[in-house]
Scaffold this motif. Structure first.
Motif, PDB file in Angstrom:
ATOM      1  N   LEU A 120      17.845  -8.911 124.784  1.00  0.00           N
ATOM      2  CA  LEU A 120      18.332  -8.223 123.594  1.00  0.00           C
ATOM      3  C   LEU A 120      18.569  -6.740 123.855  1.00  0.00           C
ATOM      4  N   GLY A 121      17.755  -6.162 124.741  1.00  0.00           N
ATOM      5  CA  GLY A 121      17.918  -4.736 125.020  1.00  0.00           C
ATOM      6  C   GLY A 121      19.287  -4.392 125.569  1.00  0.00           C
ATOM      7  N   VAL A 122      19.902  -5.330 126.304  1.00  0.00           N
ATOM      8  CA  VAL A 122      21.239  -5.091 126.853  1.00  0.00           C
ATOM      9  C   VAL A 122      22.262  -4.968 125.732  1.00  0.00           C
ATOM     10  N   PHE A 123      22.062  -5.755 124.674  1.00  0.00           N
ATOM     11  CA  PHE A 123      23.023  -5.759 123.570  1.00  0.00           C
ATOM     12  C   PHE A 123      22.675  -4.724 122.513  1.00  0.00           C
ATOM     13  N   CYS A 124      21.393  -4.315 122.473  1.00  0.00           N
ATOM     14  CA  CYS A 124      21.039  -3.200 121.588  1.00  0.00           C
ATOM     15  C   CYS A 124      21.867  -1.976 121.961  1.00  0.00           C
ATOM     16  N   ARG A 125      21.978  -1.762 123.259  1.00  0.00           N
ATOM     17  CA  ARG A 125      22.849  -0.710 123.748  1.00  0.00           C
ATOM     18  C   ARG A 125      24.268  -1.269 123.815  1.00  0.00           C
ATOM     19  N   ARG A 126      25.255  -0.481 123.601  1.00  0.00           N
ATOM     20  CA  ARG A 126      26.640  -0.923 123.733  1.00  0.00           C
ATOM     21  C   ARG A 126      26.953  -1.015 125.220  1.00  0.00           C
ATOM     22  N   SER A 127      26.860  -2.232 125.786  1.00  0.00           N
ATOM     23  CA  SER A 127      27.084  -2.434 127.219  1.00  0.00           C
ATOM     24  C   SER A 127      28.513  -2.830 127.537  1.00  0.00           C
ATOM     25  N   ALA A 128      29.273  -3.286 126.549  1.00  0.00           N
ATOM     26  CA  ALA A 128      30.677  -3.672 126.738  1.00  0.00           C
ATOM     27  C   ALA A 128      31.434  -3.363 125.453  1.00  0.00           C
ATOM     28  N   PRO A 129      32.748  -3.182 125.539  1.00  0.00           N
ATOM     29  CA  PRO A 129      33.522  -2.845 124.333  1.00  0.00           C
ATOM     30  C   PRO A 129      33.404  -3.895 123.234  1.00  0.00           C
ATOM     31  N   ILE A 130      33.349  -5.177 123.629  1.00  0.00           N
ATOM     32  CA  ILE A 130      33.239  -6.272 122.659  1.00  0.00           C
ATOM     33  C   ILE A 130      32.019  -7.099 123.031  1.00  0.00           C
ATOM     34  N   GLN A 131      31.122  -7.310 122.067  1.00  0.00           N
ATOM     35  CA  GLN A 131      29.905  -8.080 122.321  1.00  0.00           C
ATOM     36  C   GLN A 131      29.829  -9.252 121.350  1.00  0.00           C
ATOM     37  N   VAL A 132      29.485 -10.442 121.899  1.00  0.00           N
ATOM     38  CA  VAL A 132      29.617 -11.691 121.159  1.00  0.00           C
ATOM     39  C   VAL A 132      28.312 -12.487 121.223  1.00  0.00           C
ATOM     40  N   ASN A 133      27.961 -13.117 120.114  1.00  0.00           N
ATOM     41  CA  ASN A 133      26.813 -14.017 120.012  1.00  0.00           C
ATOM     42  C   ASN A 133      27.328 -15.454 120.042  1.00  0.00           C
ATOM     43  N   TYR A 134      26.795 -16.270 120.979  1.00  0.00           N
ATOM     44  CA  TYR A 134      27.320 -17.622 121.139  1.00  0.00           C
ATOM     45  C   TYR A 134      26.252 -18.556 121.700  1.00  0.00           C
ATOM     46  N   PHE A 135      26.342 -19.806 121.357  1.00  0.00           N
ATOM     47  CA  PHE A 135      25.708 -20.947 122.008  1.00  0.00           C
ATOM     48  C   PHE A 135      24.286 -21.240 121.539  1.00  0.00           C
ATOM     49  N   ASN A 136      23.342 -20.309 121.679  1.00  0.00           N
ATOM     50  CA  ASN A 136      21.947 -20.666 121.436  1.00  0.00           C
ATOM     51  C   ASN A 136      21.425 -20.191 120.087  1.00  0.00           C
ATOM     52  N   LEU A 137      22.075 -19.244 119.476  1.00  0.00           N
ATOM     53  CA  LEU A 137      21.646 -18.763 118.164  1.00  0.00           C
ATOM     54  C   LEU A 137      22.864 -18.590 117.285  1.00  0.00           C
ATOM     55  N   VAL A 138      22.924 -19.389 116.237  1.00  0.00           N
ATOM     56  CA  VAL A 138      24.070 -19.334 115.334  1.00  0.00           C
ATOM     57  C   VAL A 138      23.799 -18.377 114.175  1.00  0.00           C
ATOM     58  N   GLY A 139      22.531 -18.052 113.947  1.00  0.00           N
ATOM     59  CA  GLY A 139      22.199 -17.074 112.914  1.00  0.00           C
ATOM     60  C   GLY A 139      22.568 -15.675 113.362  1.00  0.00           C
ATOM     61  N   THR A 140      22.694 -14.779 112.402  1.00  0.00           N
ATOM     62  CA  THR A 140      23.081 -13.407 112.719  1.00  0.00           C
ATOM     63  C   THR A 140      22.032 -12.723 113.586  1.00  0.00           C
ATOM     64  N   MET A 141      22.477 -11.806 114.433  1.00  0.00           N
ATOM     65  CA  MET A 141      21.559 -10.982 115.199  1.00  0.00           C
ATOM     66  C   MET A 141      21.130  -9.749 114.397  1.00  0.00           C
ATOM     67  N   GLY A 142      21.831  -9.465 113.302  1.00  0.00           N
ATOM     68  CA  GLY A 142      21.449  -8.342 112.457  1.00  0.00           C
ATOM     69  C   GLY A 142      21.759  -6.984 113.047  1.00  0.00           C
ATOM     70  N   MET A 143      22.571  -6.940 114.103  1.00  0.00           N
ATOM     71  CA  MET A 143      22.886  -5.687 114.791  1.00  0.00           C
ATOM     72  C   MET A 143      24.376  -5.399 114.728  1.00  0.00           C
ATOM     73  N   LYS A 144      24.705  -4.168 114.492  1.00  0.00           N
ATOM     74  CA  LYS A 144      26.121  -3.805 114.442  1.00  0.00           C
ATOM     75  C   LYS A 144      26.761  -3.877 115.826  1.00  0.00           C
ATOM     76  N   ASN A 145      25.940  -3.872 116.887  1.00  0.00           N
ATOM     77  CA  ASN A 145      26.489  -3.943 118.240  1.00  0.00           C
ATOM     78  C   ASN A 145      26.908  -5.345 118.655  1.00  0.00           C
ATOM     79  N   TYR A 146      26.582  -6.351 117.852  1.00  0.00           N
ATOM     80  CA  TYR A 146      27.171  -7.683 118.047  1.00  0.00           C
ATOM     81  C   TYR A 146      28.399  -7.757 117.139  1.00  0.00           C
ATOM     82  N   ASP A 147      29.566  -7.834 117.750  1.00  0.00           N
ATOM     83  CA  ASP A 147      30.806  -7.740 116.986  1.00  0.00           C
ATOM     84  C   ASP A 147      31.249  -9.086 116.423  1.00  0.00           C
ATOM     85  N   TYR A 148      31.051 -10.155 117.199  1.00  0.00           N
ATOM     86  CA  TYR A 148      31.569 -11.472 116.818  1.00  0.00           C
ATOM     87  C   TYR A 148      30.530 -12.554 117.043  1.00  0.00           C
ATOM     88  N   MET A 149      30.688 -13.640 116.319  1.00  0.00           N
ATOM     89  CA  MET A 149      29.945 -14.873 116.547  1.00  0.00           C
ATOM     90  C   MET A 149      30.975 -15.992 116.656  1.00  0.00           C
TER      91      MET A 149
END
Length: 495
Positions: free
Chosen positions: A215-244
């Protein structure tokens, strides 16, 4: 920076039960620490012990105790991992609501994510670069889902960087496929590596549900577009996750209000597509009327709560010529066996009708499906890969579909398989349908024949189709963001 720990993973089942016995007798974590030292364990951090107690309750089907204890520990000694466990064990709890999960996820992010408003620009490579972050490679998910996903993206014009953080190295890089073995890197170091690699789209395949996370990698903006997929369909609650990435069954449009991420909608998008091979032939039992009807659950025991066991006991009461197979790794634990025996004993269901089995190889498990008539899905947290394996082996699954994505995974798979009649919406219908099918074996046989003839064409088993859609969606994201500097609107993501 947020980092995961793995103390609990290395505990034998007897030690897990021992910890709970000591804690229940003393109500004191320090006593647990001392007793563990007495039996030869090294000196352990108190937070490790707290997390192990929570997970141990969860894994023996006591999700309500687990979430109560996680909240108590988080009040006494707040940590990002304990707060994350609240979210993790909530998913199997009857206290879960989508709104509550959203609120708790946002609270976790407020406390620990340390998100900045930094924006990264796309790198305008000839082939967009996609980073996959996970620790699945050596599991059944690696060969059957993650590597086929990487192959599908590569074949459709993307470069894939696989950031492998399990403690096992791979050396299979190619022209458009780069494997980075990063288990020794901190989240900060991995984030720097991803930025150096100029990744355009970074996909978190672990989320917060795996015992390890990044999670620490995604807490920081590590890439221009960050996506949540596959293992957790619920929200990550972070603005740094752009898409699901979702599908219409698990996350209908009306449920998007429970997510901070924008939706990329793909057919069977949530759970990905599995490249299973037909190593075990589908077997349809030819049973006589006097032979028992076999129900089964091969799901992990953290999804099997007392209320669900009571529903299964009622099914067996009302279908007296039936048996139930409960197969999972946690049946090694005495607590789990006592829990099963206690529930069925109260319902006067003889334990000779309950067949208890432990972990086995995938090959053996698939062969065992040949002796099963109908699988009973878990609730309120439905099956994922377990349901897929059952369908692959031609075994129908009865699912109790409820509120929120966690209760709809099997419903999505059964809908794709053309077995919507096995999707019910109440405890009463779940029991009634199970009993009715036990008494109408011809219906079950017809379902099995249907599956045997069609399962290979189910999109859940067609990565060659699904990952074309995914590659197009990710390429569209990059193209649109590259032109406008903003993320693509939702309607552009619908396939």
């Amino acid at each position: 920076m947020v980092e995961s720990r793995n103390f609990y993973l290395n505990l034998p089942s007897k030690v897990r039960d021992y910890m709970l016995d000591v804690f229940e007798a003393s109500d004191d974590v320090r006593t647990v620490q001392k007793k563990l030292r007495d039996i030869g364990s090294p000196k352990l951090h108190m937070d490790d012990i707290r997390e192990a107690l929570v997970m141990s309750y969860s894994d023996c089907g006591e999700s309500e105790l687990a979430i109560e204890l996680a909240r108590l520990f988080n009040e006494q000694s707040p940590t990002p991992n304990m707060h994350n466990l609240i979210l993790k064990v909530m998913l199997a709890s009857w206290s879960y609501t989508q709104q509550r999960f959203l609120d708790e996820s946002c609270e976790w992010a407020r406390r620990y994510a340390e998100q900045s408003d930094e924006a990264l620009s796309l790198h305008h490579h000839e082939r967009p670069r996609v980073g996959l972050v996970c620790d699945y490679g050596s599991t059944v998910f690696g060969n059957n889902a993650i590597f086929p996903m990487a192959g599908g993206l590569i074949e459709n014009g993307l470069d894939v960087y696989y950031y492998n953080f399990e403690d096992r190295e791979y050396n299979a890089s190619g022209d458009h496929f780069i494997i980075a073995n990063v288990h020794a890197l901190t989240s900060h170091q991995l984030s720097e590596r991803i930025r150096h690699d100029q990744i355009d789209v970074l996909i978190d395949l672990n989320g917060r549900l795996r015992d390890h996370h990044r999670l620490g990698v995604f807490c920081r903006r590590s890439a221009p577009i960050q996506v949540n997929y596959f293992n957790l369909v619920g929200t990550m609650g972070m603005k740094n996750y752009d898409y699901m990435i979702v599908d219409d069954v698990q996350v209908p449009v009306a449920d998007e209000r429970y997510y901070l991420e924008k939706a990329i909608r793909l057919p069977c998008g949530v759970n990905g597509a599995f490249s299973f091979t037909r190593d075990v032939e589908i077997s349809i039992p030819d049973k006589g009327a006097s032979e028992p009807f076999i129900f089964a659950s091969f799901n992990a025991f953290f999804k099997i709560n007392t209320l669900l066991l009571e529903a299964w006991a009622e099914i067996l009461q009302r279908a007296p010529h039936s048996k139930l197979v409960i197969k999972c790794a946690e049946t090694e634990r005495d607590r789990v066996i006592r829990k099963i025996a206690g529930v069925f004993g109260k319902r006067n269901v003889d334990m000779s009708r309950i067949i208890i089995d432990g972990w086995s190889s995938l090959d053996k498990m698939r062969r065992q499906y040949g002796k099963v008539d109908l699988c009973l899905d878990t609730f309120p947290y439905s099956g994922g890969s377990t349901t897929l394996n059952a369908l692959w082996q031609g075994v129908p699954v009865l699912t109790w579909c409820g509120d929120g994505w966690r209760a709809r995974s099997s419903a999505s798979m059964l809908t794709a398989a053309g077995l919507e009649e096995l999707v019910v919406f109440s405890r009463e219908d779940y029991i009634e349908q199970a009993v009715a099918l036990a008494e109408a074996r011809s219906r079950v046989t017809a379902m099995r024949r249907h599956l045997a003839g069609t399962v290979a064409e189910n999109r859940y088993f067609r990565p060659d189709i699904v990952y074309v859609d995914l590659a197009r969606a990710l390429a569209c994201l990059c193209e649109t963001a590259g032109k406008s500097g903003v993320a693509a609107p939702n309607h552009m993501m619908t396939s």
